[in-house]
Enzyme design. Sequence first.
Site, PDB file in Angstrom:
ATOM      1  N   HIS A 132       9.153   6.111   2.442  1.00  0.00           N
ATOM      2  CA  HIS A 132       8.349   4.881   2.425  1.00  0.00           C
ATOM      3  C   HIS A 132       9.201   3.767   1.830  1.00  0.00           C
ATOM      4  O   HIS A 132       9.397   3.694   0.620  1.00  0.00           O
ATOM      5  CB  HIS A 132       7.087   5.074   1.570  1.00  0.00           C
ATOM      6  CG  HIS A 132       6.163   3.894   1.572  1.00  0.00           C
ATOM      7  ND1 HIS A 132       4.799   4.041   1.612  1.00  0.00           N
ATOM      8  CD2 HIS A 132       6.378   2.559   1.528  1.00  0.00           C
ATOM      9  CE1 HIS A 132       4.219   2.856   1.600  1.00  0.00           C
ATOM     10  NE2 HIS A 132       5.181   1.930   1.545  1.00  0.00           N
TER      11      HIS A 132
ATOM     12  N   HIS B 159      10.385  -0.616   2.354  1.00  0.00           N
ATOM     13  CA  HIS B 159      10.229  -1.919   3.001  1.00  0.00           C
ATOM     14  C   HIS B 159      11.592  -2.609   3.050  1.00  0.00           C
ATOM     15  O   HIS B 159      12.240  -2.780   2.017  1.00  0.00           O
ATOM     16  CB  HIS B 159       9.245  -2.795   2.225  1.00  0.00           C
ATOM     17  CG  HIS B 159       7.857  -2.230   2.166  1.00  0.00           C
ATOM     18  ND1 HIS B 159       6.890  -2.533   3.092  1.00  0.00           N
ATOM     19  CD2 HIS B 159       7.280  -1.375   1.292  1.00  0.00           C
ATOM     20  CE1 HIS B 159       5.779  -1.898   2.800  1.00  0.00           C
ATOM     21  NE2 HIS B 159       5.981  -1.172   1.709  1.00  0.00           N
TER      22      HIS B 159
ATOM     23  N   LYS C 255       1.282   3.201  10.442  1.00  0.00           N
ATOM     24  CA  LYS C 255       0.871   2.855   9.074  1.00  0.00           C
ATOM     25  C   LYS C 255      -0.427   2.059   9.099  1.00  0.00           C
ATOM     26  O   LYS C 255      -0.556   1.075   9.818  1.00  0.00           O
ATOM     27  CB  LYS C 255       1.961   2.035   8.380  1.00  0.00           C
ATOM     28  CG  LYS C 255       1.627   1.599   6.961  1.00  0.00           C
ATOM     29  CD  LYS C 255       1.501   2.777   6.011  1.00  0.00           C
ATOM     30  CE  LYS C 255       1.147   2.306   4.596  1.00  0.00           C
ATOM     31  NZ  LYS C 255       2.283   1.651   3.936  1.00  0.00           N
TER      32      LYS C 255
ATOM     33  N   HIS D  57      -2.268   3.564   3.567  1.00  0.00           N
ATOM     34  CA  HIS D  57      -2.309   2.853   2.289  1.00  0.00           C
ATOM     35  C   HIS D  57      -3.689   3.115   1.707  1.00  0.00           C
ATOM     36  O   HIS D  57      -4.691   2.597   2.190  1.00  0.00           O
ATOM     37  CB  HIS D  57      -2.071   1.352   2.488  1.00  0.00           C
ATOM     38  CG  HIS D  57      -2.057   0.584   1.203  1.00  0.00           C
ATOM     39  ND1 HIS D  57      -0.946  -0.095   0.754  1.00  0.00           N
ATOM     40  CD2 HIS D  57      -3.011   0.394   0.260  1.00  0.00           C
ATOM     41  CE1 HIS D  57      -1.222  -0.672  -0.406  1.00  0.00           C
ATOM     42  NE2 HIS D  57      -2.473  -0.377  -0.727  1.00  0.00           N
TER      43      HIS D  57
ATOM     44  N   HIS E 118       1.805   6.475  -1.763  1.00  0.00           N
ATOM     45  CA  HIS E 118       1.925   5.998  -3.147  1.00  0.00           C
ATOM     46  C   HIS E 118       0.667   6.238  -4.000  1.00  0.00           C
ATOM     47  O   HIS E 118       0.051   5.313  -4.513  1.00  0.00           O
ATOM     48  CB  HIS E 118       2.315   4.525  -3.188  1.00  0.00           C
ATOM     49  CG  HIS E 118       1.666   3.638  -2.182  1.00  0.00           C
ATOM     50  ND1 HIS E 118       0.300   3.583  -1.974  1.00  0.00           N
ATOM     51  CD2 HIS E 118       2.203   2.750  -1.302  1.00  0.00           C
ATOM     52  CE1 HIS E 118       0.034   2.707  -1.023  1.00  0.00           C
ATOM     53  NE2 HIS E 118       1.181   2.195  -0.601  1.00  0.00           N
TER      54      HIS E 118
ATOM     55  N   ASP F  43       8.256   3.238  -1.844  1.00  0.00           N
ATOM     56  CA  ASP F  43       7.559   1.957  -1.676  1.00  0.00           C
ATOM     57  C   ASP F  43       8.400   0.820  -2.238  1.00  0.00           C
ATOM     58  O   ASP F  43       7.871  -0.172  -2.740  1.00  0.00           O
ATOM     59  CB  ASP F  43       6.176   1.991  -2.321  1.00  0.00           C
ATOM     60  CG  ASP F  43       5.295   0.814  -1.902  1.00  0.00           C
ATOM     61  OD1 ASP F  43       5.567   0.215  -0.845  1.00  0.00           O
ATOM     62  OD2 ASP F  43       4.336   0.491  -2.636  1.00  0.00           O
TER      63      ASP F  43
END
Length: 368
Positions: free
Chosen positions: A15, A17, A98, A135, A175, A245
Amino acid sequence: MGNDTLTIPSPADFHVHLRQGEMSELVAPHVAEGGIDLAYVMPNLVPPITSADQANAYIQRLQELAPKTKFLGTLYLHPELTPEEIQRAAASGVRGVKSYPRGVTTNSDSGIEDYEMYYPVFEAMQKNNMVLNLHGEVPSDEEKGICVLNAESRFLSHLEKIHQNFPKLRIVLEHATTRAAVDCVRRLGETVACTITPHHLDLIVDDWAGRPINFCKPVAKLPDDRAALREIIREGHPRFFLGSDSAPHPLANKYPSASSLGSAEALVHNCGCAAGIYTSPILLPLCATLLESFGALDQLSKYVSENGRRFYQEPAANGKTVTLRRVNQQVPCVYVHPSYSASSDDDSKKLQIVPFFAGKTLTWELEQ
């Protein structure tokens, strides 16, 4: 594994970004610098990635920026996404979808409010062996008594319902921050897993309240919640693993100043702090340092490689390893795009990123 060295088979971050434009140019190479060989990349760009073509173009761009890392692409769960597109995406190598509840985190304005409308998409994902990444929060709602501290626990019934309806669909609760989430994933079947970030293994609510650099979504919770995360990692449970994350934000977005916002009215209405903690360039040494701090260093390989790769069906390449050695190193206070300098001018602040643990000491480093 000696006392002063650790050898890990091909670490993977499930995970991360990596943004767009100049920000992506800065952060994509940091994945390898942090000791990670494989990165599962989130789709919440602007606009979000909702097609196989978009996902593959993005992954190709990341590979150009950081050829040492293997990147896996995902789609954003969105009304435009169809079962037919799921089949095309799976055939082209896109690995997951996602789900973001609307408005709960960065670039989630296109997020969902009703899961049942996506059941045809989930069915197609189940048939095509794709992963649903959730999420795990619901939007804050004062009338319903929902806020950032209980948004995750209120979400868990959605996870259970999706799993009940699609028992063969591989699902990852992303997360996790609470004991309730850990217990929920533990009691569900082998097709349900969970990522745990290193920063949630360290932080509690006191560490982000009033400290924007430690603010993320979902927020860190209570000491007992952190204890539950540490316990499940120390146990080595096979369905819990690393998803950092890692989420870069310009310094100016983490600490917006009155001068940059202009008028007093703008300050009052727009002085928000971006949600996200950045760990990519220090990730593997950070994980080793934290796990050692609560007696779980012997589970490092499971946490950062074995468990996640098994669930995602991404075995490590034979013989590919990363070695850590025990050496104190200080985490840099800021990372800056090469086109700028670490000065105080506004343009520079747009491409400055302050990492987690900035200025603190890690007790492990990558062996070059």
